[in-house]
Scaffold this active site. Sequence first.
Site, PDB file in Angstrom:
ATOM      1  N   HIS A  34      25.552  33.257  41.599  1.00 17.97           N
ATOM      2  CA  HIS A  34      25.131  34.342  42.482  1.00 17.97           C
ATOM      3  C   HIS A  34      25.815  35.619  42.017  1.00 17.97           C
ATOM      4  CE1 HIS A  34      29.065  33.657  44.189  1.00 17.97           C
ATOM      5  NE2 HIS A  34      28.740  32.412  44.506  1.00 17.97           N
ATOM      6  N   HIS A  37      29.559  35.495  40.976  1.00 20.38           N
ATOM      7  CA  HIS A  37      29.819  35.035  39.598  1.00 20.38           C
ATOM      8  C   HIS A  37      29.493  36.152  38.596  1.00 20.38           C
ATOM      9  CE1 HIS A  37      28.801  31.034  41.573  1.00 20.38           C
ATOM     10  NE2 HIS A  37      30.005  30.813  41.093  1.00 20.38           N
TER      11      HIS A  37
HETATM   12  P1  AMP Z   1      32.719  28.414  41.443  1.00 23.41           P
HETATM   13  O1  AMP Z   1      31.443  28.339  40.679  1.00 23.41           O
HETATM   14  O2  AMP Z   1      32.550  28.356  42.917  1.00 23.41           O
HETATM   15  O3  AMP Z   1      33.767  27.444  40.918  1.00 23.41           O
HETATM   16  O4  AMP Z   1      33.309  29.864  41.170  1.00 23.41           O
HETATM   17  C1  AMP Z   1      33.525  30.328  39.872  1.00 23.41           C
HETATM   18  C2  AMP Z   1      34.302  31.602  39.935  1.00 23.41           C
HETATM   19  O5  AMP Z   1      33.556  32.584  40.658  1.00 23.41           O
HETATM   20  C3  AMP Z   1      35.657  31.456  40.637  1.00 23.41           C
HETATM   21  O6  AMP Z   1      36.625  32.226  39.945  1.00 23.41           O
HETATM   22  C4  AMP Z   1      35.369  32.021  41.999  1.00 23.41           C
HETATM   23  O7  AMP Z   1      36.513  32.527  42.665  1.00 23.41           O
HETATM   24  C5  AMP Z   1      34.381  33.129  41.672  1.00 23.41           C
HETATM   25  N1  AMP Z   1      33.588  33.482  42.850  1.00 23.41           N
HETATM   26  C6  AMP Z   1      32.880  32.644  43.635  1.00 23.41           C
HETATM   27  N2  AMP Z   1      32.319  33.314  44.660  1.00 23.41           N
HETATM   28  C7  AMP Z   1      32.690  34.615  44.516  1.00 23.41           C
HETATM   29  C8  AMP Z   1      32.439  35.801  45.267  1.00 23.41           C
HETATM   30  N3  AMP Z   1      31.706  35.811  46.378  1.00 23.41           N
HETATM   31  N4  AMP Z   1      32.979  36.955  44.808  1.00 23.41           N
HETATM   32  C9  AMP Z   1      33.737  36.977  43.691  1.00 23.41           C
HETATM   33  N5  AMP Z   1      34.007  35.896  42.945  1.00 23.41           N
HETATM   34  C10 AMP Z   1      33.494  34.716  43.352  1.00 23.41           C
END
Ligand code: AMP
Length: 284
Positions: A34, A37
């Site tokens: 999203h 990311h």
């Molecule tokens: P994930 O795919 O959930 O493991 O997240 C991958 C990376 O994206 C991690 O460093 C998360 O902290 C970051 N991330 C996920 N959601 C958000 C968001 N809403 N805003 C900023 N970074 C995000």
Amino acid sequence: MYLFKKSIDLQKHLDQLRKQNLQIGFTPTMGALHQGHLSLVNKSLSKTDINVCSIFVNPTQFNEKSDLDKYPRTTSQDLELLTTVNNDIVWMPSVEDIYPKDLDTTIPLDFGQLDKVMEAAFRPGHFDGVAQVVKRLLDIVQPDQLFMGQKDFQQMSIIKNMIEQLGLNVELVSCPIIREADGLAMSSRNVRLTSEHRAKAPIIQQTLQWAKSQMNQIPPKEIAAIALERLRLPDFKLEYFEIVDGNTLLKIEKLSDSNFVVACTAVWLGEVRLIDNVIFKNES
Ligand code: AMP
């Protein structure tokens, strides 16, 4: 955009780029991408020459198998989104590639209280899995800079601590939380909310903002207690709401006790577990 599945192919490609003195940025993800990311990818593209975005749903960080099974997988949409922001390299390794049978990938580190409070108290073993996968991914990519989201505040603290303890040669860059128009923190899990729960979900962020608005009036302990009450709503199952020092993650007694203060919360809405946080102040 280059797409690699095998780590050996990715490494060969990156070796060539490094020979040209190009700086490598790295944004690890679990897919279902999203704008949150993509903000990490954009930040990396603005600060480095090449960004590697990995998509790997890491089985070792899920403490409930059902959560792993239900984790959304949207590969073709992910690839489209990464193309729109001109990401350079996407890497989608297999579980066998990340965890080969003949390689011990566990990380025998002690994270102290960082791995005991908040998320860790409710998700036993979760951060062992996170540290394990991030270390393995870093070993393969060997980036100059690693971009992670403040959304997963405690995860960032653990990884920062791991980098320090192991003396890894990588700069960790923290990226702000990207939110939906109504304030809900973007998350891959949001698509699993029912429409009724989705409508209520912004209350989490509103409560965090309310807590922040009270920081100069009421002691942190009392703010947290009132916030807990505010979140005790039908369909909400609250796990924690804590106001902590942003470095130690320990609860603070007085606002003046710390120059880095953050409120963190985790709430189940139906079958979906949501986390969010708001920084009260960061003068560190
Ligand atoms: P994930 O795919 O959930 O493991 O997240 C991958 C990376 O994206 C991690 O460093 C998360 O902290 C970051 N991330 C996920 N959601 C958000 C968001 N809403 N805003 C900023 N970074 C995000």
